[in-house]
Scaffold this motif. Sequence first.
Motif, mmCIF file in Angstrom:
data_model
loop_
_atom_site.group_PDB
_atom_site.id
_atom_site.type_symbol
_atom_site.label_atom_id
_atom_site.label_comp_id
_atom_site.label_asym_id
_atom_site.label_seq_id
_atom_site.Cartn_x
_atom_site.Cartn_y
_atom_site.Cartn_z
ATOM 1 N N MET A 37 27.276 3.661 -8.216
ATOM 2 C CA MET A 37 28.025 2.501 -8.666
ATOM 3 C C MET A 37 27.380 1.912 -9.922
ATOM 4 O O MET A 37 28.065 1.411 -10.810
ATOM 5 C CB MET A 37 28.088 1.438 -7.563
ATOM 6 C CG MET A 37 28.907 0.206 -7.943
ATOM 7 S SD MET A 37 29.229 -0.886 -6.543
ATOM 8 C CE MET A 37 27.566 -1.448 -6.178
ATOM 9 N N GLY A 76 26.387 3.338 -3.365
ATOM 10 C CA GLY A 76 27.556 3.139 -4.206
ATOM 11 C C GLY A 76 28.699 4.085 -3.930
ATOM 12 O O GLY A 76 29.770 3.958 -4.527
ATOM 13 N N ASN A 78 30.541 4.212 -1.406
ATOM 14 C CA ASN A 78 31.602 3.564 -0.632
ATOM 15 C C ASN A 78 32.506 2.683 -1.487
ATOM 16 O O ASN A 78 33.424 2.052 -0.965
ATOM 17 C CB ASN A 78 30.975 2.695 0.470
ATOM 18 C CG ASN A 78 30.013 1.646 -0.084
ATOM 19 O OD1 ASN A 78 29.196 1.948 -0.956
ATOM 20 N ND2 ASN A 78 30.088 0.432 0.429
ATOM 21 N N VAL A 79 32.284 2.631 -2.799
ATOM 22 C CA VAL A 79 33.018 1.706 -3.670
ATOM 23 C C VAL A 79 33.809 2.477 -4.717
ATOM 24 O O VAL A 79 33.320 3.438 -5.312
ATOM 25 C CB VAL A 79 32.034 0.732 -4.365
ATOM 26 C CG1 VAL A 79 32.788 -0.233 -5.268
ATOM 27 C CG2 VAL A 79 31.220 -0.040 -3.331
ATOM 28 N N ASN A 80 35.063 2.056 -4.934
ATOM 29 C CA ASN A 80 35.888 2.548 -6.053
ATOM 30 C C ASN A 80 36.025 4.071 -6.120
ATOM 31 O O ASN A 80 36.092 4.653 -7.202
ATOM 32 C CB ASN A 80 35.335 2.051 -7.391
ATOM 33 C CG ASN A 80 35.500 0.560 -7.567
ATOM 34 O OD1 ASN A 80 36.388 -0.047 -6.952
ATOM 35 N ND2 ASN A 80 34.661 -0.044 -8.385
ATOM 36 N N SER A 99 28.187 7.993 1.948
ATOM 37 C CA SER A 99 27.365 6.827 1.657
ATOM 38 C C SER A 99 25.935 7.083 2.122
ATOM 39 O O SER A 99 25.685 7.923 2.995
ATOM 40 C CB SER A 99 27.917 5.589 2.366
ATOM 41 O OG SER A 99 27.706 5.689 3.768
ATOM 42 N N VAL A 124 22.460 -2.132 3.764
ATOM 43 C CA VAL A 124 23.733 -1.767 4.371
ATOM 44 C C VAL A 124 23.494 -1.592 5.869
ATOM 45 O O VAL A 124 22.407 -1.198 6.291
ATOM 46 C CB VAL A 124 24.323 -0.491 3.724
ATOM 47 C CG1 VAL A 124 23.443 0.709 3.988
ATOM 48 C CG2 VAL A 124 25.744 -0.237 4.177
ATOM 49 N N TRP A 139 27.729 -3.726 -0.904
ATOM 50 C CA TRP A 139 28.663 -3.931 -2.018
ATOM 51 C C TRP A 139 27.966 -4.199 -3.348
ATOM 52 O O TRP A 139 28.596 -4.594 -4.307
ATOM 53 C CB TRP A 139 29.608 -5.092 -1.697
ATOM 54 C CG TRP A 139 30.336 -4.940 -0.401
ATOM 55 C CD1 TRP A 139 30.250 -5.745 0.695
ATOM 56 C CD2 TRP A 139 31.292 -3.926 -0.051
ATOM 57 N NE1 TRP A 139 31.074 -5.299 1.702
ATOM 58 C CE2 TRP A 139 31.723 -4.181 1.278
ATOM 59 C CE3 TRP A 139 31.808 -2.813 -0.724
ATOM 60 C CZ2 TRP A 139 32.643 -3.368 1.934
ATOM 61 C CZ3 TRP A 139 32.723 -2.007 -0.068
ATOM 62 C CH2 TRP A 139 33.137 -2.294 1.236
ATOM 63 N N SER A 144 26.320 -8.863 -2.682
ATOM 64 C CA SER A 144 26.064 -8.402 -1.323
ATOM 65 C C SER A 144 24.599 -7.994 -1.215
ATOM 66 O O SER A 144 23.739 -8.577 -1.875
ATOM 67 C CB SER A 144 26.997 -7.221 -1.001
ATOM 68 O OG SER A 144 26.806 -6.726 0.300
ATOM 69 N N ASP A 145 24.308 -7.017 -0.340
ATOM 70 C CA ASP A 145 22.962 -6.442 -0.217
ATOM 71 C C ASP A 145 21.902 -7.484 0.136
ATOM 72 O O ASP A 145 20.754 -7.396 -0.309
ATOM 73 C CB ASP A 145 22.564 -5.709 -1.499
ATOM 74 C CG ASP A 145 23.340 -4.415 -1.680
ATOM 75 O OD1 ASP A 145 24.189 -4.125 -0.831
ATOM 76 O OD2 ASP A 145 23.099 -3.709 -2.668
#
Length: 293
Positions: A37, A76, A78-80, A99, A124, A139, A144-145
Amino acid sequence: MELLLGIDGGGTGCRAALADRTGRIIGRGRSGAANIMTDIDDARANILAATRQALAEASLDESATSSISAVLGLAGANVNNNGARLEKLLPFARATVKSDAAIALHGAIGEGDGTVVILGTGSVFITREKDRIRTIGGWGFKVSDLGGGARLGRDLLEEALLAYDGVHPSSPLAEKAMALFDNNPDRIVTFARDARPSDFGTYAPLVFEYADKGDGLALMLIERSVNTIEEALDAIMPPGQERLCLIGGLGPLYAPRLSPKYRNRLQSPMGDALSGAVRLAVKHFAQAEVDHG
């Protein structure tokens, strides 16, 4: 020889383990950050650098890369749709990007039920209950995190500036943080403008070091982080579940600071995230071929 590859990549570094189809490790490698990410191109370069090291340790030529079947667990992913994007950019024969939480879960508890918290540069939470897997967090440290090293390091620098401005009382930790920037707030601002998560994360160990000395600021930052970790555990961990593993660089530092409710459920992980990636590679590729004849 059929080659299997496990990759564990996060905000701080990337590790590779090359194995035969039984899962026996024949080569290892290590390189820089692989959070896809933050920078997918840099992550790809570091993944391939770690792979080349593993091939060299196994006395194999770089040309063997095209015969590798790989499972990559990456921050990263899990995103976009980042995982699918990276799969198309890799030179391996077959590649599955998951992930970092997925490989950590498999490495720590295998196929059974339990909850795993990764506390490294980011954080996470992932749990398995009767084959149902659920993940929360991860995220990115800006939103997040919580409890992760990047967030903890960022919060330290924020508090150091608040102490510098006289808004909050100072402490030895706040003074140490300012001294690292020559007591010049402009240097902190310049650093923060361009810093990556791993850059902020380098300051997290200081917080634990000063907490052990009784520093008020350090204790406050850690207490706040522990509260957010336990809020997430309240949300994700089934009430009757008794298996909890904290992993990642900060996991062992947080473990003794949890409340008895969760400290009493802690168990040592079976293995680390990289071993989970290798075992998943065996399951997805070598074992699947056996099962399908």
